[in-house]
Design a protein around this motif. Structure first.
Motif, short mmCIF file in Angstrom:
data_model
loop_
_atom_site.label_atom_id
_atom_site.label_comp_id
_atom_site.label_asym_id
_atom_site.label_seq_id
_atom_site.Cartn_x
_atom_site.Cartn_y
_atom_site.Cartn_z
N ILE A 192 0.84 -1.20 0.00
CA ILE A 192 0.00 0.00 0.00
C ILE A 192 0.87 1.25 0.00
N PHE A 193 1.96 1.23 0.78
CA PHE A 193 2.88 2.37 0.77
C PHE A 193 3.43 2.61 -0.63
N LEU A 194 3.87 1.53 -1.29
CA LEU A 194 4.40 1.68 -2.65
C LEU A 194 3.34 2.21 -3.60
N MET A 195 2.09 1.74 -3.43
CA MET A 195 1.01 2.24 -4.27
C MET A 195 0.87 3.75 -4.11
N TRP A 196 0.86 4.22 -2.86
CA TRP A 196 0.73 5.66 -2.61
C TRP A 196 1.93 6.43 -3.16
N THR A 256 -0.66 5.78 4.18
CA THR A 256 -0.85 4.35 4.44
C THR A 256 -1.42 4.13 5.83
N GLY A 257 -0.87 4.86 6.81
CA GLY A 257 -1.41 4.77 8.17
C GLY A 257 -2.85 5.23 8.25
N ALA A 258 -3.18 6.31 7.54
CA ALA A 258 -4.56 6.81 7.53
C ALA A 258 -5.50 5.79 6.91
N GLN A 259 -5.05 5.14 5.83
CA GLN A 259 -5.89 4.13 5.18
C GLN A 259 -6.14 2.96 6.13
N TRP A 260 -5.11 2.53 6.82
CA TRP A 260 -5.27 1.44 7.79
C TRP A 260 -6.25 1.84 8.89
N LEU A 261 -6.11 3.07 9.41
CA LEU A 261 -6.98 3.53 10.49
C LEU A 261 -8.43 3.61 10.03
N LEU A 262 -8.67 4.12 8.83
CA LEU A 262 -10.03 4.21 8.31
C LEU A 262 -10.67 2.83 8.20
N GLU A 263 -9.87 1.85 7.80
CA GLU A 263 -10.43 0.50 7.69
C GLU A 263 -10.67 -0.12 9.06
N ILE A 284 4.42 10.03 -7.18
CA ILE A 284 5.47 10.33 -8.17
C ILE A 284 4.84 10.64 -9.52
N ALA A 285 3.85 9.83 -9.92
CA ALA A 285 3.19 10.06 -11.20
C ALA A 285 2.43 11.38 -11.21
N MET A 286 1.81 11.74 -10.07
CA MET A 286 0.99 12.94 -10.00
C MET A 286 1.80 14.22 -9.86
N MET A 287 2.89 14.17 -9.09
CA MET A 287 3.59 15.40 -8.71
C MET A 287 4.83 15.71 -9.54
N THR A 288 5.44 14.71 -10.15
CA THR A 288 6.67 14.97 -10.91
C THR A 288 6.45 15.93 -12.08
N PRO A 289 5.35 15.83 -12.84
CA PRO A 289 5.19 16.78 -13.96
C PRO A 289 5.17 18.24 -13.50
N SER A 290 4.48 18.55 -12.40
CA SER A 290 4.43 19.94 -11.95
C SER A 290 5.73 20.37 -11.29
#
Length: 273
Positions: A77-81, A136-143, A86-92
Motif C-alpha cells: 500500500i505504501f508503494l502504491m501511494w 498508508t497509516g490513515a488508510q489502515w486507520l479508516l479500515e 510520483i506520477a501525479m507530482m513529478t510533472p508539476s
C-alpha cells in the motif's frame, strides 16, 4: 582543415545534452510510475477496474472480499501511494528541476549539472514518500474503524466524506496553504537561498522544496479517500488541478475559490442523506 568549434560552443552543446538527459529521465520516471499505478501492481484489481466499479461518493460498491493488513500488504500500500504521488507530482515539479539545473550551470558544480538535478528530484520525491507513509497509516486507520471499504479503498460514509472535503476546503483558505503555494509558484528565491554544493546539497534542497510542495498539496491528496484511492478520474483530475494551481500565472484566486467549492460540496454531502 576544419576548425574546431570554440570552447563556448562546446559548453553550450554539453549543457543542452544535460538538459535533454534530465528531461528524458523525468519523462521515464513519470511513465513508469503511471504504468505501475494504472496496472495496480500487487493489487487484486487494476486501477481501470476500480475506476469502472466506482460508485457515488460515500456509497462505494460493497465487496465480499476482506483485506487483512500484514507487513507485506502495508509495504504494498505504501508503494502504491508513493508511486502514485510520483506520477501525479513529478510533472508539476519538472519546471523547478530545470530551474535548479540552470542555477547549477553557472556555479562550481556545472560539470555535474545533470546528476545533481536528479539528486534534487530524488530529494523532492522522498518528501512525498513521507506523505505516503502517513497516507498508508490513515488508510489502515479508516479500515480499522470501519469508515473505509477495504478492497475499493474508498470512504463508505457520506458524512465522513463530506467532513474530509470540508477540511480540505478550509485548508485551501488557510495562510499556511497560501505561503506554501507562493513558494511553489516562485521557487527561484528559495533555490538561490538554499543552494548547496555537491550531491547531498542537491538532495537536501530538493527535500526542502518537496516539504513546501507537501504543505501546499497534502489536503488535496486526501480527497483520493473520497473519490477512490485508485480512481483514475480523481487521480488525473487532482494532478491536473495541482499543476494549474502551481504553474498558472496570476492564479492565486484558484486556491480559495476551490476551497469554497469543496466546503459547499462537503456541507451538501453531510446535510443531504
Amino acid at each position: 582543415m576544419t576548425e574546431s568549434p570554440p570552447p563556448s560552443h562546446l559548453v553550450d552543446r554539453v549543457l543542452r545534452h544535460d538538459r535533454g538527459v534530465v528531461l528524458v529521465c523525468v519523462a521515464l520516471i513519470v511513465l513508469a510510475a503511471s504504468w505501475y499505478t494504472i496496472a495496480g501492481i500487487g493489487m487484486n484489481m487494476t486501477a481501470v477496474d476500480m475506476t469502472r466499479m466506482a460508485r457515488p461518493i460515500g456509497n462505494p460498491m460493497q465487496m465480499a472480499t476482506e483485506v487483512h493488513w500484514t507487513v507485506p500488504y502495508a509495504v504494498l500500500i505504501f508503494l502504491m501511494w508513493w508511486v502514485m504521488m510520483i506520477a501525479m507530482m513529478t510533472p508539476s515539479a519538472a519546471p523547478t528541476v530545470l530551474l535548479f539545473m540552470a542555477l547549477k550551470r553557472v556555479g562550481p558544480d556545472k560539470a555535474n549539472t545533470a546528476p545533481l538535478s536528479l539528486f534534487f528530484l530524488a530529494g523532492y520525491l522522498v518528501a512525498w514518500a513521507l506523505f505516503s507513509v502517513l497516507a498508508t497509516g490513515a488508510q489502515w486507520l479508516l479500515e480499522v474503524v470501519g469508515l473505509s471499504d477495504g478492497p475499493m479503498m474508498t470512504i463508505r460514509s457520506r458524512t465522513a466524506a463530506g467532513c474530509v472535503m470540508i477540511a480540505a476546503g478550509l485548508y485551501q483558505l488557510s495562510s499556511l496553504k497560501t505561503a506554501c503555494l507562493r513558494h511553489c509558484r516562485s521557487p527561484a528565491r528559495f533555490l538561490a537561498d538554499h543552494n548547496r554544493p555537491h550531491a547531498y546539497g542537491a538532495f537536501r534542497t530538493g527535500a526542502l522544496h518537496g516539504a513546501y510542495c507537501l504543505g501546499c498539496c497534502w489536503a488535496l491528496m486526501l480527497l483520493l479517500f473520497v473519490g477512490g484511492v485508485m480512481n483514475l478520474y480523481w487521480i488525473v483530475g487532482i494532478a491536473i488541478y495541482v499543476a494549474l494551481e502551481k504553474l498558472m500565472p496570476r492564479a492565486m484566486w484558484l486556491a480559495p475559490a476551490t476551497g469554497v467549492v469543496l466546503i459547499v460540496l462537503g456541507v451538501w454531502l453531510v446535510a443531504v442523506p
